[in-house]
Design a protein around this motif. Sequence first.
Motif, PDB file in Angstrom:
ATOM      1  N   ILE A  41     -10.501 -12.437 -48.494  1.00 31.57           N
ATOM      2  CA  ILE A  41      -9.065 -12.854 -48.693  1.00 31.57           C
ATOM      3  C   ILE A  41      -8.656 -14.158 -48.023  1.00 31.57           C
ATOM      4  CG2 ILE A  41      -8.304 -10.410 -49.084  1.00 31.57           C
ATOM      5  CD1 ILE A  41      -7.144 -10.344 -46.331  1.00 31.57           C
ATOM      6  N   THR A  42      -9.666 -14.626 -47.251  1.00 29.62           N
ATOM      7  CA  THR A  42      -9.108 -15.948 -46.921  1.00 29.62           C
ATOM      8  C   THR A  42     -10.185 -17.125 -47.431  1.00 29.62           C
ATOM      9  OG1 THR A  42     -10.837 -15.287 -44.859  1.00 29.62           O
ATOM     10  CG2 THR A  42      -8.382 -14.923 -44.576  1.00 29.62           C
ATOM     11  N   GLY A  43     -11.593 -17.090 -47.105  1.00 27.73           N
ATOM     12  CA  GLY A  43     -12.543 -17.630 -47.946  1.00 27.73           C
ATOM     13  C   GLY A  43     -11.905 -19.332 -47.797  1.00 27.73           C
ATOM     14  N   SER A  44     -11.717 -19.692 -46.687  1.00 28.79           N
ATOM     15  CA  SER A  44     -11.326 -21.097 -46.097  1.00 28.79           C
ATOM     16  C   SER A  44     -12.582 -21.891 -45.683  1.00 28.79           C
ATOM     17  CB  SER A  44     -10.374 -21.129 -44.997  1.00 28.79           C
ATOM     18  OG  SER A  44     -10.989 -20.531 -43.892  1.00 28.79           O
ATOM     19  N   GLY A  45     -13.702 -21.074 -45.104  1.00 28.80           N
ATOM     20  CA  GLY A  45     -14.612 -21.851 -44.714  1.00 28.80           C
ATOM     21  C   GLY A  45     -14.657 -21.952 -43.204  1.00 28.80           C
ATOM     22  N   TYR A  46     -13.427 -21.760 -42.867  1.00 27.48           N
ATOM     23  CA  TYR A  46     -13.155 -22.065 -41.210  1.00 27.48           C
ATOM     24  C   TYR A  46     -13.138 -20.721 -40.519  1.00 27.48           C
ATOM     25  CZ  TYR A  46     -11.512 -26.428 -42.912  1.00 27.48           C
ATOM     26  OH  TYR A  46     -11.284 -27.747 -43.533  1.00 27.48           O
ATOM     27  N   PHE A  47     -12.992 -20.647 -39.310  1.00 29.84           N
ATOM     28  CA  PHE A  47     -13.121 -19.342 -38.558  1.00 29.84           C
ATOM     29  C   PHE A  47     -11.684 -18.694 -38.510  1.00 29.84           C
ATOM     30  CE2 PHE A  47     -16.805 -21.486 -36.025  1.00 29.84           C
ATOM     31  CZ  PHE A  47     -17.451 -20.476 -36.421  1.00 29.84           C
ATOM     32  N   SER A  48     -11.705 -17.610 -39.210  1.00 31.29           N
ATOM     33  CA  SER A  48     -10.517 -16.585 -39.304  1.00 31.29           C
ATOM     34  C   SER A  48     -10.778 -15.400 -38.646  1.00 31.29           C
ATOM     35  CB  SER A  48      -9.991 -16.294 -40.777  1.00 31.29           C
ATOM     36  OG  SER A  48     -10.090 -17.633 -41.549  1.00 31.29           O
ATOM     37  N   ASP A  81      -8.695 -21.472 -37.316  1.00 31.68           N
ATOM     38  CA  ASP A  81      -8.712 -23.092 -37.023  1.00 31.68           C
ATOM     39  C   ASP A  81      -8.692 -23.917 -38.243  1.00 31.68           C
ATOM     40  OD1 ASP A  81     -11.238 -22.731 -37.976  1.00 31.68           O
ATOM     41  OD2 ASP A  81     -12.249 -23.288 -36.059  1.00 31.68           O
ATOM     42  N   ARG A  82      -8.070 -23.724 -39.355  1.00 28.10           N
ATOM     43  CA  ARG A  82      -8.265 -24.374 -40.391  1.00 28.10           C
ATOM     44  C   ARG A  82      -7.284 -25.791 -40.287  1.00 28.10           C
ATOM     45  NH1 ARG A  82      -5.776 -22.049 -46.179  1.00 28.10           N
ATOM     46  NH2 ARG A  82      -7.293 -20.416 -45.439  1.00 28.10           N
ATOM     47  N   TYR A  83      -6.244 -25.565 -39.622  1.00 27.56           N
ATOM     48  CA  TYR A  83      -5.358 -26.600 -39.382  1.00 27.56           C
ATOM     49  C   TYR A  83      -5.618 -27.751 -37.955  1.00 27.56           C
ATOM     50  CZ  TYR A  83      -2.957 -24.590 -43.441  1.00 27.56           C
ATOM     51  OH  TYR A  83      -2.934 -24.262 -44.399  1.00 27.56           O
ATOM     52  N   GLY A  84      -5.992 -26.772 -36.989  1.00 22.48           N
ATOM     53  CA  GLY A  84      -6.059 -27.233 -35.685  1.00 22.48           C
ATOM     54  C   GLY A  84      -7.469 -27.992 -35.450  1.00 22.48           C
ATOM     55  N   MET A  85      -7.473 -28.591 -34.262  1.00 22.06           N
ATOM     56  CA  MET A  85      -8.640 -29.152 -34.023  1.00 22.06           C
ATOM     57  C   MET A  85      -9.793 -28.092 -33.906  1.00 22.06           C
ATOM     58  SD  MET A  85      -9.746 -30.885 -30.011  1.00 22.06           S
ATOM     59  CE  MET A  85      -9.537 -29.317 -29.209  1.00 22.06           C
ATOM     60  N   ARG A  86     -11.015 -28.441 -34.842  1.00 24.53           N
ATOM     61  CA  ARG A  86     -12.100 -27.685 -34.635  1.00 24.53           C
ATOM     62  C   ARG A  86     -13.335 -27.981 -33.807  1.00 24.53           C
ATOM     63  NH1 ARG A  86      -9.411 -27.915 -39.398  1.00 24.53           N
ATOM     64  NH2 ARG A  86     -10.357 -29.909 -39.996  1.00 24.53           N
ATOM     65  N   SER A  89     -11.640 -25.240 -29.995  1.00 24.85           N
ATOM     66  CA  SER A  89     -10.641 -25.528 -31.126  1.00 24.85           C
ATOM     67  C   SER A  89      -9.695 -24.934 -30.829  1.00 24.85           C
ATOM     68  CB  SER A  89     -11.427 -24.656 -32.247  1.00 24.85           C
ATOM     69  OG  SER A  89     -11.718 -23.258 -31.949  1.00 24.85           O
ATOM     70  N   LEU A  90      -8.428 -25.618 -31.906  1.00 22.53           N
ATOM     71  CA  LEU A  90      -7.237 -24.809 -31.712  1.00 22.53           C
ATOM     72  C   LEU A  90      -6.883 -24.055 -32.981  1.00 22.53           C
ATOM     73  CD1 LEU A  90      -5.224 -28.176 -30.302  1.00 22.53           C
ATOM     74  CD2 LEU A  90      -5.958 -26.025 -29.093  1.00 22.53           C
ATOM     75  N   SER A  91      -5.950 -23.081 -32.886  1.00 20.34           N
ATOM     76  CA  SER A  91      -5.717 -22.392 -33.997  1.00 20.34           C
ATOM     77  C   SER A  91      -4.242 -22.126 -34.466  1.00 20.34           C
ATOM     78  CB  SER A  91      -6.360 -20.685 -33.844  1.00 20.34           C
ATOM     79  OG  SER A  91      -7.559 -20.824 -33.481  1.00 20.34           O
ATOM     80  N   ASP A  92      -4.173 -21.655 -35.613  1.00 22.77           N
ATOM     81  CA  ASP A  92      -2.826 -21.114 -35.990  1.00 22.77           C
ATOM     82  C   ASP A  92      -2.561 -19.689 -36.260  1.00 22.77           C
ATOM     83  OD1 ASP A  92      -0.983 -23.606 -36.397  1.00 22.77           O
ATOM     84  OD2 ASP A  92      -2.926 -24.332 -36.899  1.00 22.77           O
ATOM     85  N   VAL A  93      -1.545 -19.121 -36.173  1.00 24.97           N
ATOM     86  CA  VAL A  93      -1.024 -17.789 -36.566  1.00 24.97           C
ATOM     87  C   VAL A  93      -0.778 -18.032 -38.371  1.00 24.97           C
ATOM     88  CG1 VAL A  93       0.090 -15.515 -36.608  1.00 24.97           C
ATOM     89  CG2 VAL A  93      -0.669 -16.943 -34.668  1.00 24.97           C
ATOM     90  N   MET A  94      -1.579 -17.136 -39.109  1.00 28.08           N
ATOM     91  CA  MET A  94      -1.274 -17.079 -40.580  1.00 28.08           C
ATOM     92  C   MET A  94      -0.951 -15.621 -40.959  1.00 28.08           C
ATOM     93  SD  MET A  94      -2.410 -20.147 -41.167  1.00 28.08           S
ATOM     94  CE  MET A  94      -3.177 -20.518 -42.693  1.00 28.08           C
ATOM     95  N   ILE A 110      -0.960 -17.233 -49.036  1.00 24.22           N
ATOM     96  CA  ILE A 110      -1.340 -17.311 -47.537  1.00 24.22           C
ATOM     97  C   ILE A 110      -0.479 -18.643 -46.977  1.00 24.22           C
ATOM     98  CG2 ILE A 110      -3.255 -18.279 -45.955  1.00 24.22           C
ATOM     99  CD1 ILE A 110      -5.321 -17.181 -47.708  1.00 24.22           C
ATOM    100  N   VAL A 111       0.317 -18.266 -45.894  1.00 28.54           N
ATOM    101  CA  VAL A 111       1.172 -19.058 -45.016  1.00 28.54           C
ATOM    102  C   VAL A 111       0.963 -19.087 -43.675  1.00 28.54           C
ATOM    103  CG1 VAL A 111       2.981 -18.550 -46.741  1.00 28.54           C
ATOM    104  CG2 VAL A 111       2.950 -17.231 -44.628  1.00 28.54           C
ATOM    105  N   ARG A 112       1.071 -20.314 -43.188  1.00 26.39           N
ATOM    106  CA  ARG A 112       1.064 -20.779 -41.986  1.00 26.39           C
ATOM    107  C   ARG A 112       2.316 -20.516 -41.081  1.00 26.39           C
ATOM    108  NH1 ARG A 112       0.126 -27.098 -39.774  1.00 26.39           N
ATOM    109  NH2 ARG A 112      -0.329 -26.523 -37.655  1.00 26.39           N
ATOM    110  N   ILE A 113       2.197 -19.629 -39.839  1.00 27.73           N
ATOM    111  CA  ILE A 113       3.407 -19.079 -39.407  1.00 27.73           C
ATOM    112  C   ILE A 113       3.680 -19.968 -38.063  1.00 27.73           C
ATOM    113  CG2 ILE A 113       4.463 -17.215 -38.156  1.00 27.73           C
ATOM    114  CD1 ILE A 113       3.927 -16.537 -41.043  1.00 27.73           C
TER     115      ILE A 113
END
Length: 199
Positions: free
Chosen positions: A16-23, A40-45, A52-57, A137-140
């Motif tokens: 359900i994420t399939g972004s290629g990044y770490f979820s 870490d889709r949007y943050g420094m990887r 790396s930096l992450s976001d809550v989704m 999928i939304v970025r919180i």
Amino acid sequence: TDIAIVSAQGGEVTNITGSGYFSTGPRWTPDGNAIVFSTDRYGMRSHASWGSLSDVMMVFMNQDAYDKYKLSKEDYELLKELEKQQKKDKEETDKKDDKKKDSKKDDKSSDKKTDDKKKDDKKKDIVVELDGISDRIVRITRNSSDVYDAVVEGSGESLYYTTAGEKGIDVMKVDLRKREEKKVGSAKSGSIDCDKDGK
């Protein structure tokens, strides 16, 4: 890493994420209509162990839950009042129907049926709509950070998460309706959870 779901009855595993990044760190919301996770889709990887930096989704399981999330606070309050009135009307209609049935059956069997009905009313299946789930999928979080953990409290109105701060671990609160974020405290551990009342 990605996050996937599978029916409790078994079947195909769906990414359900399939972004290629770490979820990581998936958690169901209290109502079961969404999953909270960090990525870490949007943050420094991480490149050559730089961190790396992450976001809550949040990924919403169905279109109805996603549409409600997008409503403004005012529109959402109006919707809640409408649903409250509809529930009240339904309960009154059910009571009238029960009275009609009670006149035809003895009290014992009627009470049993009422109890069974109450149990059935509490059961509510989670609706999972896989079509278009990637669009729900939304970025919180507003800014990427070193996120440790995240959880939505019982009412579903607010999300709390822990992140690395200047002097330790910060506890942040996000108002999911107003889209406002603020620091509400500090913690000794990055793990965060709600009590049995969802608070």
